[in-house]
Design a protein around this motif. Structure first.
Motif, short mmCIF file in Angstrom:
data_model
loop_
_atom_site.label_atom_id
_atom_site.label_comp_id
_atom_site.label_asym_id
_atom_site.label_seq_id
_atom_site.Cartn_x
_atom_site.Cartn_y
_atom_site.Cartn_z
N ARG A 14 0.83 -1.21 0.00
CA ARG A 14 0.00 0.00 0.00
C ARG A 14 0.86 1.26 0.00
O ARG A 14 0.34 2.37 0.04
CB ARG A 14 -0.97 -0.02 1.17
CG ARG A 14 -0.32 0.05 2.52
CD ARG A 14 -1.38 0.08 3.61
NE ARG A 14 -0.82 0.46 4.86
CZ ARG A 14 -0.39 -0.39 5.79
NH1 ARG A 14 -0.49 -1.69 5.57
NH2 ARG A 14 0.11 0.04 6.92
N TYR A 15 2.17 1.10 -0.04
CA TYR A 15 3.08 2.25 -0.02
C TYR A 15 3.52 2.69 -1.41
O TYR A 15 4.22 3.67 -1.55
CB TYR A 15 4.30 1.95 0.85
CG TYR A 15 3.91 1.68 2.28
CD1 TYR A 15 3.39 2.69 3.09
CD2 TYR A 15 4.01 0.41 2.82
CE1 TYR A 15 3.00 2.44 4.38
CE2 TYR A 15 3.63 0.15 4.12
CZ TYR A 15 3.12 1.17 4.91
OH TYR A 15 2.72 0.91 6.19
N ASN A 50 3.00 4.42 -5.03
CA ASN A 50 2.17 5.50 -5.56
C ASN A 50 1.89 5.27 -7.03
O ASN A 50 2.67 4.62 -7.73
CB ASN A 50 2.88 6.85 -5.40
CG ASN A 50 2.82 7.36 -3.98
OD1 ASN A 50 2.34 6.67 -3.08
ND2 ASN A 50 3.32 8.55 -3.77
N THR A 62 -1.74 7.00 -3.52
CA THR A 62 -1.46 5.57 -3.41
C THR A 62 -2.00 4.85 -4.65
O THR A 62 -3.10 5.14 -5.11
CB THR A 62 -2.15 5.00 -2.16
OG1 THR A 62 -1.74 5.75 -1.03
CG2 THR A 62 -1.83 3.54 -1.96
N ARG A 67 -5.58 6.89 -9.19
CA ARG A 67 -5.07 5.86 -8.28
C ARG A 67 -4.76 4.54 -8.99
O ARG A 67 -4.59 3.52 -8.33
CB ARG A 67 -6.05 5.63 -7.14
CG ARG A 67 -6.20 6.85 -6.25
CD ARG A 67 -6.95 6.53 -4.99
NE ARG A 67 -7.02 7.69 -4.12
CZ ARG A 67 -6.06 8.04 -3.29
NH1 ARG A 67 -4.96 7.34 -3.20
NH2 ARG A 67 -6.19 9.11 -2.53
#
Length: 189
Positions: free
Chosen positions: A85-86, A88, A95, A136
């Motif tokens: 989840r880190y 981008n 994210t 995203r």
């Protein structure tokens, strides 16, 4: 996957589903590496990275996946993974909620009909997901990995779409991402 199965079993949209299912045959393999999933790692109980076992086929899971692919001679395959989840989305501070890739089948990252078909589906999936998670959607690294299943599935003739589920604000359990995967895959089908 289970959301898609639930939708297909429901009484909703019967006409549309009948039309769809008269044209496609769907097969699901909900989890290939339960040992690794339980431990949050890529390796199975034998210590083999199943995703990097496409050539040697040392793992029972790798042999199973190859046998299923060969028996079905599937036109398309969806390869679902978790992603940190880190990460981008490219050139943003957002994210990457979902990342897509049509894996290359060689070091030159050539594009043949099989890979091109996967790319076309990804473009359509991205267009739809941008409505729900604008900015995203990431593009996963397209470095060729000769041992990887996604790259070899592409080489073996199955248009392969890698979907990595990353992070979404306030969604530690990835339930919003689950919904986006449902919409994404169902749209592709």
């Amino acid at each position: 996957i289970f959301d898609i199965l639930k939708f297909l079993a429901s009484n909703d949209f019967q006409m549309q589903k009948q039309g769809l299912l008269s044209r496609v045959r769907l097969h699901f393999l909900p989890m290939l590496n339960p040992d690794g999933a339980e431990l949050y790692q890529r390796r199975n109980a034998l210590g083999i990275d199943v995703n990097r076992d496409a050539l040697r086929l040392q793992s029972p899971e790798g042999r199973t996946l190859k046998a299923i692919r060969d028996s079905l001679d599937a036109e398309f395959g969806f390869n679902l993974h978790d992603q940190s989840r880190y990460y981008n989305a490219l050139r943003t501070d957002k994210t990457a909620t979902i990342s897509y890739l049509a894996p290359p089948y060689d070091y030159a990252k050539s594009v043949n009909t099989v890979r091109s078909n996967a790319m076309k589906v990804i473009v359509m999936m991205n267009r739809i997901i941008q409505k729900y998670a604008p900015g995203r959607v990431g593009r996963y690294s397209d470095a060729f990995e000769p041992r990887a299943f996604g790259d070899n599935l592409q080489k073996w003739g199955t248009s392969t779409i890698l979907i990595e589920s990353g992070g979404y604000p306030g969604d530690r359990e990835k339930q919003e991402i689950r919904k986006l995967n449902y919409v994404s895959i169902l749209s592709a089908i």
